[in-house]
Design an enzyme around this catalytic site. Sequence first.
Site, PDB file in Angstrom:
ATOM      1  N   CYS A 141      -1.434   6.025   9.472  1.00 48.64           N
ATOM      2  CA  CYS A 141      -1.152   4.424   9.092  1.00 48.64           C
ATOM      3  C   CYS A 141      -2.838   4.861   7.938  1.00 48.64           C
ATOM      4  O   CYS A 141      -2.956   5.786   6.839  1.00 48.64           O
ATOM      5  CB  CYS A 141      -1.903   3.474   9.404  1.00 48.64           C
ATOM      6  SG  CYS A 141      -2.813   4.513  10.725  1.00 48.64           S
ATOM      7  N   ARG A 169       1.085  -0.487   0.381  1.00 46.60           N
ATOM      8  CA  ARG A 169       0.026  -0.125   0.323  1.00 46.60           C
ATOM      9  C   ARG A 169       1.389   1.167   0.180  1.00 46.60           C
ATOM     10  O   ARG A 169       0.663   2.365  -1.198  1.00 46.60           O
ATOM     11  CB  ARG A 169      -1.432  -0.187   1.313  1.00 46.60           C
ATOM     12  CG  ARG A 169      -1.740  -1.557   1.263  1.00 46.60           C
ATOM     13  CD  ARG A 169      -2.480  -0.924   1.915  1.00 46.60           C
ATOM     14  NE  ARG A 169      -3.618   0.230   1.889  1.00 46.60           N
ATOM     15  CZ  ARG A 169      -4.490   0.669   3.817  1.00 46.60           C
ATOM     16  NH1 ARG A 169      -4.513  -0.687   4.300  1.00 46.60           N
ATOM     17  NH2 ARG A 169      -5.184   1.516   2.881  1.00 46.60           N
TER      18      ARG A 169
END
Length: 284
Positions: free
Chosen positions: A239, A180
Amino acid sequence: MNAIISATELASDMAGPNPPVLLDVRWQLSVAKAAGEPPFDGRAAYEAGHVPGAVFVDLDRELASAPGGRGRHPLPDMAEFGTAMRRVGVSSAVPVVVYDGGQGWAAARAWWLLRWTGHPDVRVLDGGLPAWEGALETAAPVPAEGDFQPVPGAVGMLDADGAAAVARSGVLLDARAGERYRGDVEPIDPVGGHIPGAVSAPTNENVGTDGGFLATEDLRARFKALGVSGDDSEVGVYCGSGVSGAHEVLALAVAGIPAALYVGSWSEWSSDPSRPVAVGPDPQ
């Protein structure tokens, strides 16, 4: 004070003269599931068995506001958060221990929020419920009303501009999975990639095969290799939505390194097309 507690230490504290308030924060990230597969139900898991005396806390409803422009798990309304914490028995002078199903993310989110709002004594059960070797109970206790009044700002927090500044002048760690960060895949948010200047630091590399945190010296070595020297340089973490990032802030705390959490994280950053996005394995 250590930010984590072992199951053995918790059992001892529960039997002692000043037992902690126990919070069960079992939760899983909602992603696409196979047809017919129900979403994870933290309350049902709690009702099936929990550490004796623990009270369930719903991450999505009590540790965050509704998703929107500030991200998928923005800060909760402080008045509502205070009410929720008092309802589950949290008081300023009583220790709190939080746990989840073992991943540690949800428990860390509760730990960070309580610390950020001024509670002086909060710890996470290292390894979560799987580490607990005692009996479980199914009855839900009704705790006495607590007196906790949240006062935000006790520990570091970043907004989008602050995160960008830390990426330039300090160390900004991206706690998501490497794919990611690189932008290879993005299953949840509008676009893949990372904040320019951020360093890839998947939070799952802070734990061992047993689900507990690595030894303190191993965590320090890992963060040093990522550019965190432990001096006065500012350290920030983000995050996807401010949950797994809290777990990395917790790992840094175990290593003795203070860090600020960008709560909006990538879900907020990527929602604004005017913000720059970097892709690939390098920070820039």
